[in-house]
Design a protein around this motif. Structure first.
Motif, PDB file in Angstrom:
ATOM      1  N   VAL A  77       1.397  11.546  -7.808  1.00 45.27           N
ATOM      2  CA  VAL A  77       0.625  11.989  -8.670  1.00 45.27           C
ATOM      3  C   VAL A  77      -0.251  10.660  -9.544  1.00 45.27           C
ATOM      4  CG1 VAL A  77       0.221  13.246 -11.086  1.00 45.27           C
ATOM      5  CG2 VAL A  77       1.806  13.850  -9.594  1.00 45.27           C
ATOM      6  N   ILE A  78      -1.557  11.011  -9.779  1.00 45.59           N
ATOM      7  CA  ILE A  78      -2.291   9.742 -10.291  1.00 45.59           C
ATOM      8  C   ILE A  78      -3.111  10.492 -11.456  1.00 45.59           C
ATOM      9  CG2 ILE A  78      -4.386   8.373 -10.040  1.00 45.59           C
ATOM     10  CD1 ILE A  78      -3.409   7.964  -6.895  1.00 45.59           C
ATOM     11  N   HIS A  79      -2.978   9.785 -12.706  1.00 48.96           N
ATOM     12  CA  HIS A  79      -3.906  10.346 -13.591  1.00 48.96           C
ATOM     13  C   HIS A  79      -5.116   8.943 -13.879  1.00 48.96           C
ATOM     14  CE1 HIS A  79      -5.799  10.693 -17.536  1.00 48.96           C
ATOM     15  NE2 HIS A  79      -4.987   9.841 -18.164  1.00 48.96           N
ATOM     16  N   SER A  80      -6.342   9.284 -13.732  1.00 47.37           N
ATOM     17  CA  SER A  80      -7.049   7.994 -13.628  1.00 47.37           C
ATOM     18  C   SER A  80      -8.396   8.468 -14.466  1.00 47.37           C
ATOM     19  CB  SER A  80      -7.740   7.837 -12.166  1.00 47.37           C
ATOM     20  OG  SER A  80      -8.410   8.936 -11.531  1.00 47.37           O
ATOM     21  N   HIS A  81      -9.222   7.583 -14.811  1.00 52.93           N
ATOM     22  CA  HIS A  81     -10.403   7.551 -15.644  1.00 52.93           C
ATOM     23  C   HIS A  81     -11.711   7.278 -14.984  1.00 52.93           C
ATOM     24  CE1 HIS A  81      -8.127   7.344 -19.484  1.00 52.93           C
ATOM     25  NE2 HIS A  81      -7.490   8.114 -18.711  1.00 52.93           N
ATOM     26  N   ALA A 139      -0.438   0.666  -6.316  1.00 53.12           N
ATOM     27  CA  ALA A 139      -1.547   1.741  -6.664  1.00 53.12           C
ATOM     28  C   ALA A 139      -1.949   1.461  -7.961  1.00 53.12           C
ATOM     29  CB  ALA A 139      -0.789   2.930  -6.654  1.00 53.12           C
ATOM     30  N   GLY A 140      -1.266   0.856  -8.866  1.00 49.30           N
ATOM     31  CA  GLY A 140      -1.965   0.525 -10.087  1.00 49.30           C
ATOM     32  C   GLY A 140      -3.011  -0.484  -9.924  1.00 49.30           C
ATOM     33  N   VAL A 141      -2.796  -1.529  -9.214  1.00 52.39           N
ATOM     34  CA  VAL A 141      -3.880  -2.421  -9.124  1.00 52.39           C
ATOM     35  C   VAL A 141      -5.054  -1.796  -8.300  1.00 52.39           C
ATOM     36  CG1 VAL A 141      -4.111  -4.823  -7.685  1.00 52.39           C
ATOM     37  CG2 VAL A 141      -2.097  -4.443  -8.916  1.00 52.39           C
ATOM     38  N   LYS A 142      -4.699  -1.110  -7.119  1.00 48.75           N
ATOM     39  CA  LYS A 142      -5.824  -0.338  -6.743  1.00 48.75           C
ATOM     40  C   LYS A 142      -6.577   0.430  -7.568  1.00 48.75           C
ATOM     41  CE  LYS A 142      -6.211   2.285  -2.302  1.00 48.75           C
ATOM     42  NZ  LYS A 142      -5.170   2.965  -1.085  1.00 48.75           N
ATOM     43  N   LEU A 143      -6.225   1.010  -8.347  1.00 48.84           N
ATOM     44  CA  LEU A 143      -6.612   1.924  -9.260  1.00 48.84           C
ATOM     45  C   LEU A 143      -7.708   0.970 -10.042  1.00 48.84           C
ATOM     46  CD1 LEU A 143      -4.464   4.327 -11.063  1.00 48.84           C
ATOM     47  CD2 LEU A 143      -6.388   4.796  -9.690  1.00 48.84           C
ATOM     48  N   LEU A 144      -7.287  -0.270 -10.662  1.00 50.93           N
ATOM     49  CA  LEU A 144      -8.093  -1.123 -11.363  1.00 50.93           C
ATOM     50  C   LEU A 144      -9.267  -2.014 -10.413  1.00 50.93           C
ATOM     51  CD1 LEU A 144      -7.725  -1.975 -14.185  1.00 50.93           C
ATOM     52  CD2 LEU A 144      -6.299  -4.054 -13.359  1.00 50.93           C
ATOM     53  N   GLU A 145      -8.949  -2.078  -9.375  1.00 46.53           N
ATOM     54  CA  GLU A 145     -10.051  -3.043  -8.374  1.00 46.53           C
ATOM     55  C   GLU A 145     -10.960  -1.911  -8.183  1.00 46.53           C
ATOM     56  OE1 GLU A 145      -6.935  -6.047  -6.472  1.00 46.53           O
ATOM     57  OE2 GLU A 145      -7.592  -4.304  -5.377  1.00 46.53           O
ATOM     58  N   GLU A 154       0.859  14.760  -1.304  1.00 46.73           N
ATOM     59  CA  GLU A 154       2.112  14.526  -0.522  1.00 46.73           C
ATOM     60  C   GLU A 154       2.572  13.093  -0.796  1.00 46.73           C
ATOM     61  OE1 GLU A 154       3.045  16.438   3.072  1.00 46.73           O
ATOM     62  OE2 GLU A 154       1.991  18.216   2.530  1.00 46.73           O
ATOM     63  N   THR A 155       1.618  12.523  -0.690  1.00 48.81           N
ATOM     64  CA  THR A 155       1.634  10.917  -0.570  1.00 48.81           C
ATOM     65  C   THR A 155       0.784   9.961  -1.508  1.00 48.81           C
ATOM     66  OG1 THR A 155       0.092  10.207   1.073  1.00 48.81           O
ATOM     67  CG2 THR A 155       2.141  10.776   1.941  1.00 48.81           C
ATOM     68  N   ILE A 156       1.118   8.721  -1.919  1.00 52.79           N
ATOM     69  CA  ILE A 156       0.270   8.107  -2.857  1.00 52.79           C
ATOM     70  C   ILE A 156      -1.122   7.917  -2.265  1.00 52.79           C
ATOM     71  CG2 ILE A 156       1.206   5.936  -2.415  1.00 52.79           C
ATOM     72  CD1 ILE A 156       0.185   6.799  -5.821  1.00 52.79           C
ATOM     73  N   GLU A 157      -1.110   7.633  -0.914  1.00 49.91           N
ATOM     74  CA  GLU A 157      -2.317   7.379  -0.258  1.00 49.91           C
ATOM     75  C   GLU A 157      -3.122   8.654  -0.183  1.00 49.91           C
ATOM     76  OE1 GLU A 157       0.586   6.998   1.224  1.00 49.91           O
ATOM     77  OE2 GLU A 157       0.723   4.661   1.167  1.00 49.91           O
ATOM     78  N   GLY A 158      -2.376   9.874  -0.124  1.00 50.47           N
ATOM     79  CA  GLY A 158      -3.266  10.996  -0.089  1.00 50.47           C
ATOM     80  C   GLY A 158      -3.998  11.233  -1.500  1.00 50.47           C
ATOM     81  N   ALA A 159      -2.959  11.052  -2.743  1.00 53.94           N
ATOM     82  CA  ALA A 159      -3.495  11.129  -4.031  1.00 53.94           C
ATOM     83  C   ALA A 159      -4.605  10.308  -4.108  1.00 53.94           C
ATOM     84  CB  ALA A 159      -2.426  10.933  -4.940  1.00 53.94           C
TER      85      ALA A 159
END
Lengths: 213, 212
Positions: A92-96, A13-19, A165-170
């Motif tokens: 939970v995702i905290h992103s920018h 998920a971290g890599v996906k956020l960056l990409e 509920e899931t990381i994909e959903g977040a």
């Protein structure tokens, strides 16, 4: 999922956020609920590409205690507070993200324009949590309050929180936040200039006017 | 070792192009022993290859761009990577404003409490405008972003463009709320001395191992 699989899911998920340019550098953080008492979180200040699954940290949701030498993200308090407050939340995702951060920089609530986004975000508006320095109780309290009845909120002058509920959903909630924030800003410009679609030049035309330039 | 440095520069150029932060005339450089590696100003950043990157000695600048990059390395020991690019929102701000404040914590951390607009690309103007900061804009031009590593300079480019977009976007929604002077100074100190220290030290070791 096993703990090992969850650690891998956090790394992915971290890599996906960056990409997807939802974070820049080592900012942003991710967690997945391990069970009723624990969560797996990203480590503090580590590049998502360099980060290994074993660098993620298992943190107690109640006490924030963790084992090992690797420090968890300084925003672990926000993640833990959301899991304590919302038993149905699993990630939970905290992103920018770019456009959402613009709304966060205005420290104001904004409307949610499309029905599909209302379903994902969980309401007609996105609220802005109270401003606080990173890692502080004030920031955590503001985020939890702004998230009441919602799956996302702005963190003033900081970014966003999205959960599901899931990381994909977040991730879907993150994307909905970004699409809605952009659409809202562009709708203001379109209305002011009487246009149906807007360009960067149009955005600057309105901006220069706001600035008296 | 020079080849490794060139690989880092090419990787940075690719990322800049992928994020649509570039235009004609953009340049990337990396500090190496006794000089720097720098891309050809005439080459599209997205298409830079090893053949388009040359070594320039400390006193061997062939043009004003190279002179500015060398001057930055000469006067700022903390800088090991420099990017000159044309990100759209930074370019828009540089047309009419003299500076813009950090409205996001990551800009306060990586760039400083605000980004100023230099009157020209001359080394004197750039160094003066960038004093105490890691980046600046250039009147009628683009952006200069620097870092302890080329990776940090790239992150600086992204963060500065996001900071510009957020300043513009927040002004359209309502009113931008800038980070206070004290919070911005605190954030930058924590970022440089604590938060990023380990990550940047590891990346600098890789950069030096390959290129210094």
């Amino acid at each position: 999922m096993t703990e090992r699989e969850l650690r891998q899911a956090v790394k992915d998920a971290g890599v996906k956020l960056l990409e997807n340019n939802l974070v820049q550098g080592t900012w942003g953080n991710i967690s997945i609920r391990l069970d009723d008492k624990k969560m797996v979180v990203t480590p503090s200040a580590m590049d998502y590409i360099r980060m290994r699954p074993e660098d993620t940290v298992v943190v107690d949701i109640e006490t924030l205690e963790y084992a090992g030498d690797i420090k968890p993200t300084s925003e672990k308090k926000i993640h833990a507070a959301i899991y304590r407050d919302r038993p149905e939340i699993g990630a939970v995702i905290h992103s920018h993200p770019l456009w959402s951060s613009a709304a966060a920089a205005a420290r104001t609530d904004i409307p949610v324009l499309k029905e599909e986004h209302k379903k994902l975000i969980g309401g007609d508006t996105v609220r802005a949590g109270a401003y606080g320095l990173p890692g502080t109780k004030k920031l955590t309290k503001g985020a939890v309050e702004a998230m009441k009845g919602r799956n996302a909120c702005f963190l003033s002058n900081h970014g966003i929180i999205a959960c599901a509920e899931t990381i994909e959903g977040a991730f879907e909630v993150c994307k909905a936040m970004e699409e809605n924030s952009r659409a809202y800003i562009e709708s203001i410009v379109a209305k002011e200039l009487g246009k149906e679609s807007v360009t960067v030049d149009d955005i600057f035309e309105v901006f220069y006017k706001r600035m008296g330039k | 070792m020079i080849e490794t440095g060139k690989a880092l520069v090419i990787d940075c150029c690719k990322k800049l192009a992928e994020h649509k932060l570039t235009a004609a005339g953009d340049v990337v450089s990396l500090r190496v022993e006794e000089g720097m590696l720098i891309t050809d100003t005439a080459k599209d950043i997205a298409e830079v290859t090893e053949a388009d990157i040359r070594f320039v000695g400390k006193n061997a600048a062939a043009n004003e761009t190279e002179a500015t990059h060398l001057a930055i390395y000469a006067s700022r020991d903390d800088i090991n990577g420099v990017i000159m690019n044309h990100a759209p929102f930074c370019t828009g701000i540089a047309k009419k404003l003299g500076s813009f404040p950090a409205t996001l914590d990551d800009m306060a951390q990586v760039i400083g409490r605000n980004a100023k607009v230099a009157p020209s690309y001359s080394a004197t103007d750039i160094l003066k405008t960038m004093s105490g900061r890691n980046a600046c804009l250039v009147r009628g031009g683009g952006v200069i972003a620097t870092g302890r590593t080329l990776d940090e300079a790239f992150t600086g480019s992204l963060v500065l463009e996001k900071g510009a977009l957020c300043y513009v976007g927040s002004a359209i929604i309502a009113k931008p709320v800038k980070i206070s002077f004290i919070d911005a100074v605190l954030m930058r100190l924590v970022y440089r001395l604590k938060y990023s220290k380990k990550d940047q030290a590891a990346k600098l070791a890789e950069q030096k191992g390959g290129a210094l």
